[in-house]
Every structure is written in C-alpha cells, then in structure tokens.
Enzyme design. Structure first.
Site, PDB file in Angstrom:
ATOM      1  N   CYS A   2       4.618 -27.867 -15.296  1.00  0.00           N
ATOM      2  CA  CYS A   2       4.168 -28.571 -14.105  1.00  0.00           C
ATOM      3  C   CYS A   2       2.849 -27.951 -13.660  1.00  0.00           C
ATOM      4  CB  CYS A   2       5.119 -28.501 -12.911  1.00  0.00           C
ATOM      5  SG  CYS A   2       6.707 -29.271 -13.216  1.00  0.00           S
ATOM      6  N   ARG A  28       0.137 -29.066 -18.712  1.00  0.00           N
ATOM      7  CA  ARG A  28       1.331 -28.357 -18.242  1.00  0.00           C
ATOM      8  C   ARG A  28       2.555 -29.280 -18.129  1.00  0.00           C
ATOM      9  NH1 ARG A  28      -0.046 -23.469 -16.216  1.00  0.00           N
ATOM     10  NH2 ARG A  28       1.919 -23.349 -15.092  1.00  0.00           N
ATOM     11  N   TRP A  75       6.580 -31.591 -15.607  1.00  0.00           N
ATOM     12  CA  TRP A  75       7.425 -31.467 -16.805  1.00  0.00           C
ATOM     13  C   TRP A  75       8.837 -31.313 -16.265  1.00  0.00           C
ATOM     14  CZ3 TRP A  75      10.903 -28.229 -19.292  1.00  0.00           C
ATOM     15  CH2 TRP A  75      11.091 -28.472 -20.656  1.00  0.00           C
ATOM     16  N   ASN A 101       5.891 -25.998  -8.810  1.00  0.00           N
ATOM     17  CA  ASN A 101       6.033 -25.642 -10.220  1.00  0.00           C
ATOM     18  C   ASN A 101       7.029 -24.497 -10.272  1.00  0.00           C
ATOM     19  OD1 ASN A 101       5.697 -24.865 -12.902  1.00  0.00           O
ATOM     20  ND2 ASN A 101       3.884 -23.644 -12.448  1.00  0.00           N
ATOM     21  N   GLY A 102       8.172 -24.709 -10.944  1.00  0.00           N
ATOM     22  CA  GLY A 102       9.162 -23.644 -11.033  1.00  0.00           C
ATOM     23  C   GLY A 102      10.564 -24.217 -10.958  1.00  0.00           C
ATOM     24  N   GLU A 487       3.112 -22.043 -39.335  1.00  0.00           N
ATOM     25  CA  GLU A 487       2.239 -22.640 -38.323  1.00  0.00           C
ATOM     26  C   GLU A 487       1.855 -24.074 -38.736  1.00  0.00           C
ATOM     27  OE1 GLU A 487       1.621 -22.143 -35.414  1.00  0.00           O
ATOM     28  OE2 GLU A 487      -0.247 -23.186 -34.978  1.00  0.00           O
ATOM     29  N   LYS A 491       2.693 -27.479 -36.542  1.00  0.00           N
ATOM     30  CA  LYS A 491       1.664 -28.433 -36.110  1.00  0.00           C
ATOM     31  C   LYS A 491       2.056 -29.843 -36.516  1.00  0.00           C
ATOM     32  CE  LYS A 491      -0.027 -26.623 -33.698  1.00  0.00           C
ATOM     33  NZ  LYS A 491       0.208 -25.247 -33.435  1.00  0.00           N
ATOM     34  N   GLU A 494       5.117 -31.074 -34.343  1.00  0.00           N
ATOM     35  CA  GLU A 494       4.998 -31.295 -32.903  1.00  0.00           C
ATOM     36  C   GLU A 494       4.059 -32.418 -32.535  1.00  0.00           C
ATOM     37  OE1 GLU A 494       3.943 -27.727 -30.748  1.00  0.00           O
ATOM     38  OE2 GLU A 494       2.297 -27.268 -32.079  1.00  0.00           O
ATOM     39  N   HIS A 510      16.951 -21.240 -53.480  1.00  0.00           N
ATOM     40  CA  HIS A 510      18.311 -20.902 -53.045  1.00  0.00           C
ATOM     41  C   HIS A 510      18.916 -22.008 -52.178  1.00  0.00           C
ATOM     42  CE1 HIS A 510      18.056 -16.877 -54.717  1.00  0.00           C
ATOM     43  NE2 HIS A 510      16.834 -16.802 -54.208  1.00  0.00           N
ATOM     44  N   LYS A 612       2.494 -27.232 -22.416  1.00  0.00           N
ATOM     45  CA  LYS A 612       1.743 -26.111 -22.991  1.00  0.00           C
ATOM     46  C   LYS A 612       2.410 -24.773 -22.690  1.00  0.00           C
ATOM     47  CE  LYS A 612      -2.336 -24.565 -24.644  1.00  0.00           C
ATOM     48  NZ  LYS A 612      -2.324 -24.792 -26.102  1.00  0.00           N
TER      49      LYS A 612
HETATM   50  O1  M6R Z   1       1.632 -19.448 -24.308  1.00  0.00           O
HETATM   51  P1  M6R Z   1       2.423 -18.923 -25.473  1.00  0.00           P
HETATM   52  O2  M6R Z   1       1.574 -18.488 -26.601  1.00  0.00           O
HETATM   53  O3  M6R Z   1       3.414 -17.873 -25.077  1.00  0.00           O
HETATM   54  O4  M6R Z   1       3.257 -20.182 -25.964  1.00  0.00           O
HETATM   55  C1  M6R Z   1       4.170 -20.065 -27.010  1.00  0.00           C
HETATM   56  C2  M6R Z   1       4.658 -21.403 -27.475  1.00  0.00           C
HETATM   57  O5  M6R Z   1       5.269 -22.098 -26.429  1.00  0.00           O
HETATM   58  C3  M6R Z   1       3.525 -22.265 -28.058  1.00  0.00           C
HETATM   59  O6  M6R Z   1       2.869 -21.603 -29.089  1.00  0.00           O
HETATM   60  C4  M6R Z   1       4.105 -23.594 -28.567  1.00  0.00           C
HETATM   61  O7  M6R Z   1       4.935 -23.373 -29.673  1.00  0.00           O
HETATM   62  C5  M6R Z   1       3.035 -24.613 -28.889  1.00  0.00           C
HETATM   63  N1  M6R Z   1       3.650 -25.905 -28.808  1.00  0.00           N
HETATM   64  C6  M6R Z   1       2.427 -24.447 -30.238  1.00  0.00           C
HETATM   65  O8  M6R Z   1       1.541 -25.450 -30.572  1.00  0.00           O
END
Ligand code: M6R
Length: 617
Positions: A2, A28, A75, A101-102, A487, A491, A494, A510, A612
């Site tokens: 948020c 956010r 969010w 936010n929280g 990674e 990507k 997501e 395996h 994010k």
């Molecule tokens: O702000 P942070 O690096 O702690 O965030 C960690 C994850 O939430 C963040 O990397 C998330 O997996 C993203 N969606 C990656 O693209």
C-alpha cells in the site's frame, strides 16, 4: 505494501499532485485507489477497485478540489478487492478520513467494541476501525493530537497513517510504526508519503520518520511527537527535528518512465548506469572494508533474503566459497525462524533487501538480534526499517526501482556483494592486494558487459519467444548458474504467468527430467565454474527437448555430435572471470520475460497479486 500520500499547501488544488504521487507509489499495490480532500467545511472523496488508470476512467478524480488532501493505492490484506474496502475510510460523522499502510492486529476485538458502541462499520478493513477509534477519542480529548496519541495507544500492529480532520482544514495528521513514512518539507507546501519518489516534484528536503512518531503537517509548519511507553507522548524539540532533516539527490526523472513504455524496460536498460553507480558509490567507502573485517572475524555467516534478493545472496555465497574460501549459509528469510534457535555467539547475519522493508527479512533480523547475533544490511533504501534494525549497512545506490519485478537492483546487489567478497578474500589473505584490485578492475568493466549483453539479447529474443508456446520451461544451472537460473525462472513466472522452473542441472535427472518431451524448452545456464553442465544439455537434447545453452561466447562446452540440435545463446565473453558472469547472463532472462509479458498482453509493471514490498507475514 500500500502506498499513502498527503499534500497540503496554501492555495492550489492538490489533486493533480496527489495523482502523480499515486503513480509513483503504485508499485506498492494496485488493487484499489482513492483520494480525499478538504474543501471548505467538508471532506470529499472518491475511491474504487482497480488500478489508478482504471479507476480514473471510471471516477473522475479531477472533479475533486482542495488545497489539503490524502490518497492511497492498496494491496489488499484485510477485506477483498472492492470499492467499499478501498481507502480512504471515514468515521461515522464524515469529519475524519484515514488512509493506511499496514495491518492492525487487534482488529477483531476493536471491531466488536466499536460496533457495541453504535459505530456503523461499512468495510471489512482494519483501517476503517481506526477512523472510528479516532472519532471516539476526539470527543474525549482537548486536541486532535491528544486523540491521535490515545487512539494509537489502543492499536497493535504496523501502520503509516495519513489523516484528514475537518476541523483543521489545512493540516494532515500522520503516524508511523513499522511502515515507512517520509515528510517532504517545501517552503509553502508540506507532504507525507510512503516513499521518496512521490515527493520529488515538491521538494528534496525530507525527514525519514521513525517508529512511534506522529504529528501533523500544514503548509508552513509541522510538528512531530513521540509515543512513550505507557501511552504518553512528548513533542520533539527543534534541535531533535533539525538532526532529522536530510536533502536527497534524486531528481523527478529518476521516478518517471522517461519515454519507455514501462518502468521495467526502462530499468532493464538503465542497468549499466545503475551498476556503475553501485561501484563508484561504494569503492571509496570505508564501510566496505569495515564490513569485510566484521565478516572475516565472525564465526558462521548466515545470508537471508527473499525473492530476487535471495538469488543475489546465492551468487554471493558461491563467490565467497570460490574466492574467499568461506562457507556461508543462505536461508530464505521466511524459513529463518525454523533454524534461528541454532544461532551461536559470534555468528553473523547478512540481510539483503532492495526495499529494506520486507517483513520476513525484518523478522529474521529480529530473531538474530534476540540471539545476540550481529546483522549487516545490504539495501537500496536509505534509512529503511531493515537498516535501522541492523548493526551495519551497505547501500546498493541503484536509484528508485518502480517496476514490481526486480531487475537493476538484482545486478546492483550482485555488484556490491562481489565487491564485498573481494575485500573479504583480501581480509582472509586468500587474495593479496593486487589480486583484489584486479577483481575490482574487472568489476569496473561490468557495466560495459551488461550493455553488450542487452544488445546481444535483443537480437536473440525474437527466436526465443516462439519456444514459449509450451506453458512450461526449465532453466537449469550448476554452481553459480543455479542462482542465475532461479532468478530467470522467477522473472518469467511473475510477469508472463507462464510456468518456468529452475533446478540444479545435476538434480534434473533425479525426477524433473520425467516432464521433458519433444520441444519442451530447457535453458541451460552455463558458467565457467561448471563445464560438466554439457552432460545435462546432452541428456535433455537426447529427449528431444528444445535446448538453449545461455553462455559467455568464449566458454567452450564438450557437446560433440549433439551440437546440431542445441541452440546457443552466446553472450559477451567472460574470460572465465566468474564475477562477471551474472552480469553477462542475467539480462537475457530479464528481457525475455519482459518481451513475453508484453506479447501476451500483460502489463509487466503490475504483475497480478504482487506488490513491490511485502510487509506482511
Ligand atoms: O525488497 P526486497 O528485496 O526485500 O524484496 C524481496 C522480494 O519480495 C522481491 O525480490 C520479489 O521477489 C520480487 N517480486 C522479485 O521480482
């Protein structure tokens, strides 16, 4: 998660500025949005489910007008995604509007209490309860600040609040506990927001609020108070406030798309510059050698992080083992509590987080501190919660990243961690000074390699897009390549919503290989520490998979007669310098997932169900 923003100035309508702020905070969360302004003797608001663009088309925010206003992008946590649960939330009288936010933990008992007193609660949110709580306390208090302090003392949880109170039409009240909140101090304009980018058009003078602080802003003034244990509070004096005032170097352009269609692609192409900033901003900083000293004199080294930051930690772990001959334990932060009872005196935790706010990572830090373990934070955000709770911090200095999928911050984390690894290797006498400096010189060259890798990827990707007609793919690596593969798969998942699974290539036989059939896409991430991955490529090709070997151009693999059926995505040469390989091999997967998402009609900046910063358990 948020984003909140509040702006107050003397005469001008703040709605356009609030909308720009919301655009900058959308990373956010984007389940719903809303704006409230004070106009004369009433609070007017509009809110609805959907992201900012969608809601703006449906509700004309620009019909609102007022020189003091607050706004929110959500969010969802408490309550589903619908118009009623969108913020702002009002009390029964319509005198108080709240954005939040929280998460308020004692939500259930508060709700029962407020309803029994006759409050009409309209939404399923925890936030609305706070508006009603304020309404109650306001009746019993001499000032709104007193009411706010009393209401805050009644809630348990995390929050940053921005509050309008009709009887103080040019003030915005605020409070912060474990959710970020920053005051922007302009000459005749004051603002508060969850993050810096939302403030950049108004001022570069900011105050990073701390937990337990609350107060108000008005066009020409602000006051900050501190909650005291036991429910009391005290006002901060001028000297205490002066110490908090900072000037930021960022420009509004850093938070704009700069002509690109999406933030994600802008941030992918921005990587050479961002990573250069990481290098130049840290190379002369004594903090780097200080951190290396702390690490080298510690007992066991734990690394903790979530998502992309965890993958950067895995790269660090591999490089530490190779160069510094130092074993480390990388643990996903949400799994940390299950092993934290094994912490010993003189262990060290290195917490990696772009946002510096991730709940799980923060919890891992708290567990470590409880056990007397020192914590070093690696983040991109100055003064974030993780920085405040750690003993020592290093900054990646990659600039704001607005795209929800991490891109430039991944490579900037790797840059900083690899610089740190070179210092640690020297500290542990595994590298002499010249050898250490040679590695740092290679790293200085990484931005150029990223640039060449982006160019090579741009050429290769059109052919790769066709392979993803299948709903699934494997990305396999060995050694360092495992982290890059993980990674890459994250990507793709997501932002394209296609299934991609990463695996240590040696482990694929395996079990996972059972899924492989004709034309099943298998990426092989080939790094110089693991030439034996050639065997895994051959195994996959023998099962008629579409095998794509992603490797530095100069890395030779023993593929013999199977060569013909294997596709080579040759990236710039690495000269077998392992530190350079993440910079060479990662951009292909970033660009591939971006192009796939766009081709499939998805907005890569706003992947569904994600935000994010993940500040919930
Ligand atoms: O702000 P942070 O690096 O702690 O965030 C960690 C994850 O939430 C963040 O990397 C998330 O997996 C993203 N969606 C990656 O693209």
């Amino acid at each position: 998660m948020c984003g909140i923003i509040g702006i107050t100035n003397k005469k001008c309508n703040v709605v356009d500025k609030l909308i720009i702020g919301l655009q900058r905070l959308e990373y956010r969360g984007y389940d719903s949005v809303g704006i409230a302004v004070i106009n004369g003797d009433s609070i007017n608001f509009k809110k609805g489910a959907g992201d900012l663009d969608t809601v703006m088309k449906r509700l004309s925010f620009t019909d609102l007008s007022g020189s003091t206003g607050i706004a929110h992008t959500r969010w969802a946590t408490h309550g589903g995604v619908n118009d009623i649960n969108a913020h702002p939330h009002m009390d029964c009288t319509g005198d108080i509007a709240v954005v939040h936010n929280g998460v308020i933990r004692n939500f259930a008992s508060l709700k029962l209490e407020l309803e029994s007193k006759g409050h009409k609660i309209k939404s399923e949110t925890d936030t609305e309860l706070f508006a009603h709580l304020l309404e109650d306390e306001e009746k019993k208090s001499a000032t709104f600040i007193e009411a706010l302090a009393k209401a805050l003392a009644r809630i348990d949880g995390t929050y940053s609040f921005a509050i309008l109170y009709k009887k103080d039409p040019d003030k915005i009240y605020f409070a912060k506990m474990r959710s970020p909140l920053i005051i922007g101090v302009g000459e005749n304009i004051k603002a508060i927001a969850s993050d810096l980018p939302a403030l950049l058009d108004m001022t570069k003078t900011v105050i990073l609020l701390e937990d337990g602080e609350f107060g108000y802003i008005s066009p020409t003034n602000f006051e900050i108070y501190k909650l005291l244990p036991g429910g009391g509070y005290k006002k901060l004096n001028l000297e205490q406030i002066t110490l908090k005032v900072k000037t930021v170097e960022l420009t509004p352009e850093a938070a704009s798309k700069g002509g690109y269609q999406h933030f994600m692609i802008k941030e992918i192409y921005e990587q050479p510059n961002a990573i250069r900033e990481t290098f130049e901003g840290n190379i002369e900083d004594p903090a780097l050698s200080k951190a290396a000293e702390i690490i080298s004199s510690s007992n066991r080294i734990f690394l903790t992080a979530a998502g992309t930051s965890y993958h950067a930690s895995l790269v660090f772990s591999k490089i530490l083992a190779k160069r510094a001959k130092l074993f480390s334990y990388p643990i996903i932060s949400s799994e940390m509590s299950y092993v934290s009872s094994t912490f010993q005196k003189d262990d060290l935790l290195i917490a990696v987080s772009q946002s510096g706010e991730t709940y799980d990572t923060l919890q891992a830090i708290r567990d470590a501190k409880k056990n007397g373990v020192k914590v070093i934070a690696i983040t991109n955000v100055l003064g974030s919660a993780i920085v405040r709770e750690s003993d020592f911090s290093l900054y990646t200095r990659a600039g704001p990243e607005i795209g929800v999928a991490a891109t430039k911050t991944f490579l900037s984390q790797i840059m900083l961690l690899e610089m740190l690894s070179a210092f640690i290797s020297h500290e542990r006498k595994e590298l002499d000074k010249n050898e250490r400096n040679k590695i740092l010189d290679y790293l200085r060259y990484a931005p150029n390699l990223i640039q060449s890798s982006l160019e090579a990827s741009d050429t290769l990707i059109p052919a790769l897009l066709n392979l993803h007609k299948k709903n699934s793919s494997y990305i396999l690596g060995r050694g360092l390549g495992v982290a890059i593969a993980m990674e890459g798969a994250l990507k793709i998942k997501e932002i394209t919503y296609l299934h991609a699974e990463s695996y240590p290539a040696g482990e694929s036989k395996h079990g996972p290989i059972a899924l492989v059939e004709k034309d099943f896409p298998v990426y092989i991430v080939s790094t110089s520490d693991a030439p034996e991955i050639a065997g895994n490529a051959i195994e996959m090709a023998a099962r008629n998979a579409k095998v794509i070997v992603v490797k530095p151009a100069d890395l030779k693999l023993e593929l013999k007669e199977d060569r013909k059926s294997i596709y080579f995505a040759d990236m710039p040469p690495s000269n077998s310098i392992i530190e350079l390989e993440p910079f060479i091999l990662t951009p292909l997967f970033q660009l591939l997932s971006y192009r796939l998402a766009v081709e499939r009609g998805y907005n890569p900046d706003k992947p569904r169900n994600l935000a994010k910063t993940v500040t919930v358990e």
